[in-house]
Write a protein that holds these residues in place. Structure first.
Motif, mmCIF file in Angstrom:
data_model
loop_
_atom_site.group_PDB
_atom_site.id
_atom_site.type_symbol
_atom_site.label_atom_id
_atom_site.label_comp_id
_atom_site.label_asym_id
_atom_site.label_seq_id
_atom_site.Cartn_x
_atom_site.Cartn_y
_atom_site.Cartn_z
ATOM 1 N N GLY A 1 47.299 26.129 14.022
ATOM 2 C CA GLY A 1 46.035 26.355 14.723
ATOM 3 C C GLY A 1 46.171 26.777 16.166
ATOM 4 O O GLY A 1 45.173 27.081 16.823
ATOM 5 N N HIS A 2 47.409 26.798 16.699
ATOM 6 C CA HIS A 2 47.598 27.213 18.094
ATOM 7 C C HIS A 2 47.412 28.722 18.267
ATOM 8 O O HIS A 2 47.157 29.196 19.372
ATOM 9 N N PHE A 3 47.603 29.462 17.183
ATOM 10 C CA PHE A 3 47.329 30.907 17.192
ATOM 11 C C PHE A 3 46.610 31.216 15.894
ATOM 12 O O PHE A 3 47.197 31.219 14.817
ATOM 13 N N ALA A 4 45.309 31.467 16.001
ATOM 14 C CA ALA A 4 44.456 31.563 14.828
ATOM 15 C C ALA A 4 44.224 33.009 14.402
ATOM 16 O O ALA A 4 44.531 33.958 15.133
ATOM 17 N N TYR A 5 43.646 33.139 13.215
ATOM 18 C CA TYR A 5 43.277 34.445 12.667
ATOM 19 C C TYR A 5 42.418 35.225 13.662
ATOM 20 O O TYR A 5 42.640 36.414 13.899
ATOM 21 N N GLU A 6 41.435 34.553 14.259
ATOM 22 C CA GLU A 6 40.533 35.215 15.200
ATOM 23 C C GLU A 6 41.278 35.710 16.433
ATOM 24 O O GLU A 6 40.970 36.781 16.969
ATOM 25 N N ASP A 7 42.258 34.941 16.887
ATOM 26 C CA ASP A 7 43.071 35.361 18.034
ATOM 27 C C ASP A 7 43.818 36.655 17.719
ATOM 28 O O ASP A 7 43.841 37.590 18.524
ATOM 29 N N GLU A 8 44.420 36.691 16.559
ATOM 30 C CA GLU A 8 45.196 37.870 16.184
ATOM 31 C C GLU A 8 44.320 39.105 16.085
ATOM 32 O O GLU A 8 44.722 40.200 16.504
ATOM 33 N N GLN A 9 43.112 38.944 15.549
ATOM 34 C CA GLN A 9 42.225 40.096 15.409
ATOM 35 C C GLN A 9 41.803 40.652 16.767
ATOM 36 O O GLN A 9 41.652 41.867 16.938
ATOM 37 N N ILE A 10 41.630 39.778 17.738
ATOM 38 C CA ILE A 10 41.268 40.223 19.085
ATOM 39 C C ILE A 10 42.425 41.015 19.710
ATOM 40 O O ILE A 10 42.214 42.079 20.308
ATOM 41 N N ILE A 11 43.641 40.519 19.559
ATOM 42 C CA ILE A 11 44.799 41.228 20.110
ATOM 43 C C ILE A 11 45.008 42.554 19.382
ATOM 44 O O ILE A 11 45.353 43.576 20.003
ATOM 45 N N LEU A 12 44.771 42.571 18.086
ATOM 46 C CA LEU A 12 44.898 43.818 17.325
ATOM 47 C C LEU A 12 43.895 44.855 17.818
ATOM 48 O O LEU A 12 44.236 46.043 17.973
ATOM 49 N N LEU A 13 42.673 44.424 18.089
ATOM 50 C CA LEU A 13 41.667 45.336 18.642
ATOM 51 C C LEU A 13 42.112 45.890 19.996
ATOM 52 O O LEU A 13 41.915 47.070 20.301
ATOM 53 N N HIS A 14 42.705 45.033 20.796
ATOM 54 C CA HIS A 14 43.164 45.446 22.127
ATOM 55 C C HIS A 14 44.232 46.530 22.032
ATOM 56 O O HIS A 14 44.143 47.566 22.714
ATOM 57 N N TYR A 15 45.224 46.322 21.168
ATOM 58 C CA TYR A 15 46.307 47.306 21.080
ATOM 59 C C TYR A 15 45.874 48.566 20.335
ATOM 60 O O TYR A 15 46.387 49.659 20.609
ATOM 61 N N ASP A 16 44.942 48.426 19.423
ATOM 62 C CA ASP A 16 44.359 49.616 18.808
ATOM 63 C C ASP A 16 43.676 50.469 19.876
ATOM 64 O O ASP A 16 43.801 51.701 19.873
ATOM 65 N N LYS A 17 42.978 49.826 20.790
ATOM 66 C CA LYS A 17 42.321 50.536 21.895
ATOM 67 C C LYS A 17 43.365 51.246 22.768
ATOM 68 O O LYS A 17 43.159 52.390 23.189
ATOM 69 N N LEU A 18 44.499 50.596 23.021
ATOM 70 C CA LEU A 18 45.550 51.221 23.827
ATOM 71 C C LEU A 18 46.116 52.455 23.131
ATOM 72 O O LEU A 18 46.436 53.455 23.786
ATOM 73 N N ILE A 19 46.245 52.398 21.814
ATOM 74 C CA ILE A 19 46.708 53.570 21.058
ATOM 75 C C ILE A 19 45.732 54.720 21.223
ATOM 76 O O ILE A 19 46.117 55.855 21.525
ATOM 77 N N ARG A 20 44.449 54.440 21.042
ATOM 78 C CA ARG A 20 43.447 55.503 21.127
ATOM 79 C C ARG A 20 43.369 56.084 22.536
ATOM 80 O O ARG A 20 43.225 57.289 22.714
ATOM 81 N N GLU A 21 43.497 55.224 23.535
ATOM 82 C CA GLU A 21 43.465 55.708 24.910
ATOM 83 C C GLU A 21 44.663 56.596 25.220
ATOM 84 O O GLU A 21 44.510 57.660 25.832
ATOM 85 N N PHE A 22 45.847 56.182 24.792
ATOM 86 C CA PHE A 22 47.027 57.001 25.066
ATOM 87 C C PHE A 22 46.926 58.354 24.359
ATOM 88 O O PHE A 22 47.260 59.390 24.942
ATOM 89 N N CYS A 23 46.473 58.347 23.116
ATOM 90 C CA CYS A 23 46.359 59.604 22.363
ATOM 91 C C CYS A 23 45.407 60.579 23.058
ATOM 92 O O CYS A 23 45.656 61.790 23.093
ATOM 93 N N ASP A 24 44.332 60.059 23.624
ATOM 94 C CA ASP A 24 43.369 60.922 24.309
ATOM 95 C C ASP A 24 43.866 61.354 25.685
ATOM 96 O O ASP A 24 43.532 62.448 26.159
#
Length: 279
Positions: free
Chosen positions: A30-53
């Motif tokens: 419970g120290h690193f939950a499903y919801e935590d991972e999804q937030i970090i995944l959204l963050h790095y997905d955003k970094l991918i899209r920003e770099f590509c643009d």
């Protein structure tokens, strides 16, 4: 698509995807939950899209979609504590460019890093990081590198839709409207772009995502394409329409996390990496 590794190994039901993601995190108590991972995944997905643009030359949307799909595939079975995404998201872009044959060398990446970050030494370090993580990234992807994105399917549906309006309904004015929508509609482009940040690429065939994007954009422009959709699968319209509405609702409900939320979870991740579970 239905014979591809994407369909056979990287397409899940919502329940299957949730269980896979939840199961790999149970060791963190419970120290690193499903919801935590999804937030970090959204963050790095955003970094991918920003770099590509921001890249010069700009990385095409289908290649961006490939990179985003790679990142999502990695973290279906892998947890972010053992394999932090900051080590892999740039490598996902690099591999996507190679696989999609978008000619961008490692030197080009270094030049872009230097331009974006204003630091020659950092640019060199990031390129070295790509080199060092390339084989590991391939392994985490289980060497499944082909990605069917909705962009090609969208172009096919546009052609079919224009034919339907022109030949079946004799409405050439709508053909011109579809052309304009395909070339310049912010709703169509933004829907497909935001879809890359969601799980739809792991849940639905790219053809359904593409058709959902057209249904969404056309409805925003007062163009009714429901009869066209019905013509594609007589007898299954209601089921398909429900799936398209699910995809649209998923994309429309997307909310990006705040910088403060991301930083808080990243501090939590650092403590876990340092074997300090008291949070």
């Amino acid at each position: 698509f239905h014979e591809s590794t994407q369909c056979k190994r990287w397409k899940f039901t919502k329940e299957e995807l949730y269980e896979k993601r939840r199961e790999k995190l149970t060791k963190f108590d419970g120290h690193f939950a499903y919801e935590d991972e999804q937030i970090i995944l959204l963050h790095y997905d955003k970094l991918i899209r920003e770099f590509c643009d921001q890249n010069r030359p700009k990385i095409p949307r289908p290649t961006m979609a490939t990179a985003c799909a790679y990142l999502k595939r990695i973290y279906v079975n892998t947890n972010m504590i053992d394999e932090p995404p900051h080590l892999y998201f740039r490598t996902c872009i690099y591999l996507a460019c190679k696989v999609d044959e978008f000619n961008l060398s490692l030197d080009d990446f270094r030049d872009n890093f230097e331009r974006l970050y204003g630091n020659n030494e950092l640019a060199t370090q990031l390129c070295q990081q790509i080199i060092e993580t390339e084989l590991k990234t391939l392994s985490l992807l289980e060497y499944c590198l082909i990605v069917y994105s909705p962009y090609r399917a969208k172009e096919g549906f546009v052609i079919s839709l224009k034919h339907y309006f022109n030949n079946c309904l004799n409405q050439p004015s709508l053909v011109e409207k579809i052309d304009q929508l395909n070339c310049s509609s912010p709703d169509l482009d933004s829907f497909l772009l935001w879809s890359l940040a969601t799980d739809v690429c792991l849940l639905y065939p790219p053809s359904q995502i593409a058709l959902a994007s057209l249904l969404y954009a056309c409805s925003r422009d007062d163009v009714d394409i429901l009869a066209f959709i019905q013509s594609l699968a007589p007898g299954r319209f209601e089921a398909i329409h429900n799936v398209l509405k699910e995809i649209i609702n998923t994309v429309k409900s997307l909310k990006l996390p705040s910088k403060q939320t991301v930083e808080s979870i990243e501090r939590k991740m650092e403590l876990l990496v340092s074997n300090e579970p008291t949070l």
